[in-house]
Design a protein around this motif. Structure first.
Motif, short mmCIF file in Angstrom:
data_model
loop_
_atom_site.label_atom_id
_atom_site.label_comp_id
_atom_site.label_asym_id
_atom_site.label_seq_id
_atom_site.Cartn_x
_atom_site.Cartn_y
_atom_site.Cartn_z
N VAL A 62 0.85 -1.19 0.00
CA VAL A 62 0.00 0.00 0.00
C VAL A 62 0.89 1.24 0.00
O VAL A 62 1.85 1.33 0.75
CB VAL A 62 -0.94 -0.01 1.22
CG1 VAL A 62 -1.71 1.29 1.32
CG2 VAL A 62 -1.89 -1.19 1.14
N GLY A 63 0.58 2.18 -0.89
CA GLY A 63 1.36 3.39 -1.04
C GLY A 63 2.38 3.32 -2.17
O GLY A 63 2.98 4.32 -2.53
N GLN A 64 2.57 2.14 -2.75
CA GLN A 64 3.55 1.96 -3.83
C GLN A 64 3.01 2.51 -5.14
O GLN A 64 1.84 2.33 -5.48
CB GLN A 64 3.87 0.48 -3.99
CG GLN A 64 4.84 0.17 -5.10
CD GLN A 64 5.14 -1.32 -5.21
OE1 GLN A 64 4.94 -2.08 -4.29
NE2 GLN A 64 5.60 -1.73 -6.37
N ARG A 65 3.89 3.20 -5.89
CA ARG A 65 3.55 3.62 -7.26
C ARG A 65 3.69 2.40 -8.16
O ARG A 65 4.63 1.62 -8.03
CB ARG A 65 4.49 4.70 -7.74
CG ARG A 65 4.19 6.07 -7.20
CD ARG A 65 5.18 7.09 -7.72
NE ARG A 65 5.57 6.82 -9.08
CZ ARG A 65 5.45 7.68 -10.09
NH1 ARG A 65 4.97 8.85 -9.88
NH2 ARG A 65 5.84 7.37 -11.30
N LEU A 66 2.74 2.26 -9.09
CA LEU A 66 2.79 1.11 -9.99
C LEU A 66 2.03 1.41 -11.27
O LEU A 66 1.35 2.41 -11.39
CB LEU A 66 2.24 -0.14 -9.30
CG LEU A 66 0.85 -0.07 -8.65
CD1 LEU A 66 -0.26 -0.28 -9.65
CD2 LEU A 66 0.76 -1.09 -7.56
N LYS A 71 -10.23 -2.18 -8.62
CA LYS A 71 -10.93 -0.92 -8.91
C LYS A 71 -9.90 0.19 -9.10
O LYS A 71 -8.92 0.28 -8.37
CB LYS A 71 -11.86 -0.56 -7.77
CG LYS A 71 -12.74 0.64 -8.06
CD LYS A 71 -13.79 0.82 -7.01
CE LYS A 71 -14.73 1.94 -7.43
NZ LYS A 71 -15.91 1.99 -6.58
N VAL A 72 -10.13 1.02 -10.12
CA VAL A 72 -9.26 2.15 -10.43
C VAL A 72 -10.09 3.42 -10.33
O VAL A 72 -11.18 3.50 -10.89
CB VAL A 72 -8.65 2.02 -11.84
CG1 VAL A 72 -7.82 3.24 -12.18
CG2 VAL A 72 -7.84 0.75 -11.97
N GLU A 73 -9.57 4.41 -9.58
CA GLU A 73 -10.20 5.72 -9.50
C GLU A 73 -9.29 6.72 -10.18
O GLU A 73 -8.08 6.73 -9.95
CB GLU A 73 -10.43 6.12 -8.03
CG GLU A 73 -11.45 5.26 -7.34
CD GLU A 73 -11.66 5.63 -5.89
OE1 GLU A 73 -10.81 6.36 -5.32
OE2 GLU A 73 -12.66 5.19 -5.32
N PHE A 74 -9.88 7.57 -11.02
CA PHE A 74 -9.11 8.53 -11.79
C PHE A 74 -9.85 9.86 -11.80
O PHE A 74 -11.07 9.89 -11.99
CB PHE A 74 -8.91 8.02 -13.22
CG PHE A 74 -8.15 8.96 -14.12
CD1 PHE A 74 -6.83 9.26 -13.88
CD2 PHE A 74 -8.78 9.54 -15.21
CE1 PHE A 74 -6.12 10.13 -14.70
CE2 PHE A 74 -8.09 10.40 -16.05
CZ PHE A 74 -6.76 10.69 -15.80
N ASP A 75 -9.13 10.94 -11.60
CA ASP A 75 -9.72 12.28 -11.64
C ASP A 75 -9.03 13.05 -12.76
O ASP A 75 -7.91 13.52 -12.59
CB ASP A 75 -9.53 12.99 -10.30
CG ASP A 75 -10.30 14.30 -10.23
OD1 ASP A 75 -11.23 14.49 -11.04
OD2 ASP A 75 -9.96 15.13 -9.37
N GLY A 76 -9.68 13.11 -13.89
CA GLY A 76 -9.11 13.79 -15.04
C GLY A 76 -9.85 13.40 -16.30
O GLY A 76 -10.87 12.73 -16.28
N ILE A 77 -9.30 13.83 -17.42
CA ILE A 77 -9.91 13.54 -18.72
C ILE A 77 -9.38 12.21 -19.23
O ILE A 77 -8.16 12.02 -19.35
CB ILE A 77 -9.61 14.68 -19.72
CG1 ILE A 77 -10.20 15.98 -19.19
CG2 ILE A 77 -10.16 14.34 -21.10
CD1 ILE A 77 -9.84 17.20 -19.99
N ALA A 85 -2.87 1.91 -16.58
CA ALA A 85 -3.00 3.06 -15.68
C ALA A 85 -1.76 3.14 -14.78
O ALA A 85 -1.24 2.11 -14.34
CB ALA A 85 -4.26 2.94 -14.83
N THR A 86 -1.32 4.35 -14.52
CA THR A 86 -0.22 4.59 -13.59
C THR A 86 -0.81 5.27 -12.36
O THR A 86 -1.60 6.21 -12.49
CB THR A 86 0.83 5.52 -14.22
OG1 THR A 86 1.31 4.92 -15.42
CG2 THR A 86 1.99 5.73 -13.27
N GLY A 87 -0.45 4.79 -11.18
CA GLY A 87 -0.99 5.39 -9.98
C GLY A 87 -0.41 4.79 -8.73
O GLY A 87 0.65 4.16 -8.75
N THR A 135 -3.10 8.34 -11.71
CA THR A 135 -2.74 9.70 -12.12
C THR A 135 -2.68 9.81 -13.63
O THR A 135 -2.66 10.91 -14.17
CB THR A 135 -1.38 10.10 -11.53
OG1 THR A 135 -0.40 9.13 -11.91
CG2 THR A 135 -1.44 10.18 -10.01
N GLU A 136 -2.65 8.66 -14.31
CA GLU A 136 -2.59 8.64 -15.78
C GLU A 136 -3.27 7.37 -16.28
O GLU A 136 -3.09 6.30 -15.71
CB GLU A 136 -1.13 8.66 -16.23
CG GLU A 136 -0.94 8.64 -17.73
CD GLU A 136 0.53 8.63 -18.12
OE1 GLU A 136 0.82 9.18 -19.18
OE2 GLU A 136 1.37 8.06 -17.39
#
Length: 162
Positions: free
Chosen positions: A56-60, A92-98, A111-113, A124-125
């Protein structure tokens, strides 16, 4: 040992210590920017070769197919959530953006996050593939010949989509 040899030995030792320190600093710095690729099954079960799970907390980076019927959009913002699947359980993936223009249900995405909990990624992407060739080879191998459907409430086998 004469004085000249001692000076050479000290110089070589100092150079080795400085080199080791420089390599250590570089590895620590790079570790923060490395995004390891996972599939939803690997997030649940760990990598096939090592069994290592992300923490938890790891970028991947995560890749899979968007589960049909799982896309939920917030009407007041650009927030969207959806589920990804490969050959097993979902994440589940949550994304805030276009989202990309090619994003749709049943589509393969990467997805990158950040892993927020064992089944939730805060992305984030989001990248959508443009054709059948745009997919990591290990994910393409797992997805050959599999059809994915949104699970209904009557199914008892968690994560089985065939």
């Amino acid at each position: 040992m004469n004085r000249r040899r001692k000076q050479r030995l000290m110089a070589v030792t100092a150079a080795f210590v400085l080199l080791a320190a420089a390599v250590s600093v570089m590895l620590v710095s790079l570790n923060d920017s490395i995004d390891v690729f996972y599939t939803p099954t690997e997030i649940h079960n760990g990598k096939t070769a090592t069994g290592k799970k992300p923490i938890v907390g790891q970028r991947l980076r995560i890749g899979g197919l968007v589960v049909p019927g799982s896309v939920e959009r917030d009407e007041d913002s650009l927030s969207v959530s959806f589920e990804l699947v490969d050959s097993g359980p979902t994440v589940k993936v949550e994304f805030d953006g276009i989202l990309p223009d090619l994003f749709r249900e049943g589509q393969g995405i990467v997805a990158t996050g950040e892993l927020r909990n064992p089944t939730l990624i805060a992305a984030t992407e989001v990248l959508a593939k443009h054709d059948e060739e745009y997919m990591p080879p290990e994910l393409a191998e797992q997805l050959k010949g599999i059809k994915h459907f949104k699970p209904d409430d009557t199914k008892t086998s968690a994560g089985s989509y065939q």
